[in-house]
Design a protein around this motif. Structure first.
Motif, PDB file in Angstrom:
ATOM      1  N   THR A 179      -4.355  21.975  89.843  1.00 34.60           N
ATOM      2  CA  THR A 179      -4.944  23.309  88.955  1.00 34.60           C
ATOM      3  C   THR A 179      -5.954  22.911  87.379  1.00 34.60           C
ATOM      4  O   THR A 179      -6.469  22.853  87.093  1.00 34.60           O
ATOM      5  CB  THR A 179      -4.431  24.539  88.916  1.00 34.60           C
ATOM      6  OG1 THR A 179      -3.851  24.744  90.352  1.00 34.60           O
ATOM      7  CG2 THR A 179      -5.788  25.327  88.428  1.00 34.60           C
ATOM      8  N   LYS A 183      -9.198  22.162  85.599  1.00 37.00           N
ATOM      9  CA  LYS A 183      -9.638  22.757  84.413  1.00 37.00           C
ATOM     10  C   LYS A 183      -9.902  22.467  83.467  1.00 37.00           C
ATOM     11  O   LYS A 183     -10.061  22.507  82.450  1.00 37.00           O
ATOM     12  CB  LYS A 183      -8.914  24.002  84.561  1.00 37.00           C
ATOM     13  CG  LYS A 183      -8.767  24.870  85.281  1.00 37.00           C
ATOM     14  CD  LYS A 183      -8.220  26.355  85.215  1.00 37.00           C
ATOM     15  CE  LYS A 183      -8.804  27.723  85.954  1.00 37.00           C
ATOM     16  NZ  LYS A 183      -7.775  28.438  85.947  1.00 37.00           N
ATOM     17  N   SER A 213     -14.100  17.228  89.336  1.00 36.71           N
ATOM     18  CA  SER A 213     -13.913  18.949  89.953  1.00 36.71           C
ATOM     19  C   SER A 213     -14.646  19.393  90.961  1.00 36.71           C
ATOM     20  O   SER A 213     -13.962  20.458  91.830  1.00 36.71           O
ATOM     21  CB  SER A 213     -13.231  19.158  88.975  1.00 36.71           C
ATOM     22  OG  SER A 213     -14.561  19.939  88.424  1.00 36.71           O
ATOM     23  N   ASP A 255     -14.475  26.631  87.592  1.00 29.00           N
ATOM     24  CA  ASP A 255     -14.095  25.969  88.702  1.00 29.00           C
ATOM     25  C   ASP A 255     -15.665  25.992  89.549  1.00 29.00           C
ATOM     26  O   ASP A 255     -15.956  26.939  89.832  1.00 29.00           O
ATOM     27  CB  ASP A 255     -13.038  26.208  89.583  1.00 29.00           C
ATOM     28  CG  ASP A 255     -11.594  26.047  88.712  1.00 29.00           C
ATOM     29  OD1 ASP A 255     -10.963  25.487  87.472  1.00 29.00           O
ATOM     30  OD2 ASP A 255     -10.680  27.662  89.217  1.00 29.00           O
TER      31      ASP A 255
END
Length: 697
Positions: A179, A183, A213, A255
């Motif tokens: 995660t 980010k 991502s 995201d």
């Protein structure tokens, strides 16, 4: 004889002894099995569990009472076979003796405890068959070498729990690391002091994992239009710059699966493509330092021109929520529903990607320096209700795809032709909407939007209420299908090149209040059933090639406030010059003013000058008590002004300068003759022959 084995429990001390004599017991067990069947049944130590206790005699031997023995002689369990072997001996008196039931113990006497051998084994006893249905355990074989199941092993459970905790810890670490990698690295205040805040400079972009991502792929697949992608796209392209901002400089760090990603990217593209740094209000997001430019400025404000109240907003491309940016309108669920940036010096071409604001209902960009064409992708906006682009420098055709925006209620693309708006770009380049593309790449004059507009496609606009098309170069006819727009309230298509008659089906528009078709190439007369447009308040048909008499039904328009029929033109084909048109009082509307004019009690302005209309002014005009402007000069109206007209002059037909209110041909005709129209209360008089008008009051 029926015997039931009692359960046998083994004490800890007995187990130890049994392990030492294991071999001898097995040998004894085999010997007991070989005994004659008539001999007493041996029960070895450890082979059964007991369920009921036995009584004991004075010698501490277990005894069992037989119900069939009248002498109450007990059955004696003797231990005369082998050591640790107990035999149940049956009395020879009965062949099928049934064990006597166990007597109920006296409540006042402590119950005797079951007897045990010196090895700690319980003694078996006979059980009454009548009691078998109540509670009898079956005898089972006891294995001294047996081990408890694995899941009951305490050590196994401890190790299993430890392994499970290790697995959970590894999973949590992997999820947190993934995660944070997606980010990117958050900028702390200490990092800003050491490394400086993020810069929008195209050199040395931050090295994070956000490129991997999925954001780039999401934007390409869901937002970019016309088949383009980021591969090979120049870094200077607004679409590429908006992506870089989303990936690296936007402190929101959304995201790829964030529901706000699309609308935030589109608004960022909108700001960059339309040079937000040059905006008059809330576009400057930079805070200038010694060497770098930071995206840190957030607060801005302006005074509302309508209310006079100062309003606080947030700057575009700041780290705040996009719903707080100036001019962005969101619903309670933070979905962008409107963008209103009127008169804010927006410069450039409208990016087609704005059509991907799927829930956008209201877009107002009027009064700026926009140029180029209207994106056809606007037709794919299923919720668009209002599109206001007037007062810019747009050009090209109105895209036919725009008719597919079936929910559209207001379309205002007016004032693109000869609209002079000057803006200064952030790089100090001047933009003037009089020229095509703002004069940035061309010095050709901009003629606004072209092509047909009021054709049969208008039937797709089933909810249309306002069509504002004026001050462009639209051409073609006004189709009968316009009459199907049953909710249409405003039709303003003046100052174009529409070449058409006024269709009879236009009179089906019962809700229409305004019809502006002046300064076109309209011809023929006013439809005879114009009176069916019962809500009509403003009819302006001047400066066309129309003619004919004013139909009587027009006088039934009780809500009519303005009737402009002046300056009808006459066009001639001049050799070598083409068509030349000019106002001529010998051509245009004819006939007379009906006495029914008194029905128009809300009439405020009547312009019929420069037409061959004749007759006299009826006295019923005095019933038009709201009349403030009357132009009847350069017509064939003669006679004199009725007293009722002059009374109106004393009420309303005047202004501060007493000029331009009541025009008539009241000046000496041809300078020397009597006035063509005798008027004692006119504010301005004209010479009927020379067409010269001067203030005469």
């Amino acid at each position: 004889t029926l015997y039931t084995s009692a359960s046998i429990t083994m004490a800890e001390e007995g187990r130890k002894k049994k392990k030492k004599s294991k071999k001898s017991r097995r040998s004894q067990s085999r010997s007991a099995d070989a005994l004659d069947e008539e001999q007493p049944l041996p029960i070895h130590n450890g082979e059964a569990e007991f369920s009921h206790g036995a009584d004991y005699n004075a010698d501490n031997d277990p005894v069992i009472f037989d119900n069939n023995n009248n002498d109450d002689e007990p059955l004696v369990a003797s231990a005369d076979v082998e050591e640790n072997v107990i035999t149940l001996v049956q009395d020879d008196g009965l062949e099928d003796a049934i064990p006597a039931p166990i007597e109920e113990p006296d409540a006042n006497v402590e119950p005797e405890q079951p007897g045990f051998t010196e090895d700690g084994l319980a003694v078996a006893m006979a059980v009454d068959t009548a009691a078998e249905d109540e509670y009898i355990y079956s005898a089972i074989e006891y294995d001294p070498d047996s081990k408890p199941p694995l899941h009951k092993n305490r050590r196994f459970r401890v190790y299993t729990c430890m392994a499970f905790m290790v697995v959970i810890t590894v999973v949590v670490v992997v999820v947190v690391y993934t995660t944070r990698s997606a980010k990117g690295v958050e900028t702390t205040e200490l990092e800003k002091l050491v490394n400086g805040a993020p810069s929008f400079s195209p050199t040395a972009p931050p090295t994070t994992n956000r490129e991997a991502s999925g954001i780039r792929e999401q934007v390409e697949a869901g937002i970019l239009q016309r088949g383009v992608n980021f591969t090979g796209m120049p870094d200077s392209d607004p679409r590429k710059r908006a992506l870089e901002w989303i990936l690296h400089y936007d402190q929101q760090q959304l995201d790829s699966d964030d529901v706000r990603l699309y609308q935030r990217y589109v608004l960022a593209l909108f700001a960059i493509a339309l040079d937000s740094l040059a905006w008059l209000t809330c576009g400057e997001h930079r805070k200038f330092g010694n060497e770098t430019e930071f995206f840190v400025t957030e607060d801005c404000g302006m005074t509302n021109a309508a209310t006079g109240v100062y309003e606080s907003h947030k700057v575009w491309l700041s780290s705040t929520d996009e719903c707080e940016w100036y001019g962005v309108i969101c619903s309670k669920d933070d979905v962008v529903r409107g963008v209103e940036l009127m008169g804010n010096s927006l410069i450039g071409e409208i990016p087609p990607e704005i059509s991907q604001l799927r829930f956008l209902q209201y877009l107002a960009l009027n009064g700026n320096c926009l140029y180029g064409t209207i994106p056809p992708e606007f037709g794919n906006m299923p919720n668009l209700l209002s599109l206001e682009l007037h007062g810019n420098g747009l050009s090209g055709k109105l895209p036919t795809e725009l008719y597919d925006a079936s929910k559209l209620q207001l379309l205002n693309v007016a004032m693109q032709y000869s609209y002079n708006s000057v803006c200064i770009m952030s790089n100090n380049t001047y933009v003037n909407t009089v020229y095509e593309r703002g004069g940035v790449t061309s010095r050709d004059l901009n003629f606004g939007l072209i092509g047909q507009v009021l054709d049969s496609n208008v039937t797709k606009w089933t909810s249309m209420k306002g069509l504002h098309l004026f001050d462009n170069s639209f051409s073609g006819k006004v189709s009968d299908e316009v009459g199907s727009l049953k909710y249409l309230v405003y039709l303003r298509a003046h100052n174009n090149r529409l070449s058409s008659i006024l269709p009879n089906k236009l009179t089906n528009l019962k809700k229409t209040r305004e019809v502006y078709l002046y300064r076109n190439e309209m011809y023929y007369g006013i439809p005879s059933r114009i009176g069916d447009m019962e809500d009509l308040e403003d009819l302006r048909l001047h400066e066309n090639e129309m003619d004919g008499e004013i139909p009587d039904s027009l006088y039934s328009l009780r809500k009519l406030k303005n009737l402009w029929l002046q300056d009808t033109v006459h066009c001639e084909d001049v050799q070598g010059k083409g068509y030349e048109c000019s106002a001529d009082s010998d051509f245009g509307f004819s006939g007379t003013i009906s006495t029914k004019i008194g029905n128009l009690k809300k009439l405020k302005a009547l312009y019929i000058n420069n037409n061959p209309i004749g007759g006299v002014i009826p006295t019923e005009i005095g019933l038009c008590e709201d009349l403030t402007e009357l132009h009847i000069h350069k017509t064939n109206i003669g006679g004199s002004s009725p007293e009722e007209l002059c009374l109106l002059r004393d009420k309303n037909l005047n202004n501060e300068r007493n000029v331009g209110v009541l025009y008539a041909d009241c000046r000496p005709n041809n300078k020397t003759q009597d006035p063509f129209f005798a008027c004692d209360c006119c504010t301005d008089c004209c010479d009927h022959t020379t067409k010269v008008c001067i203030a005469d009051d």
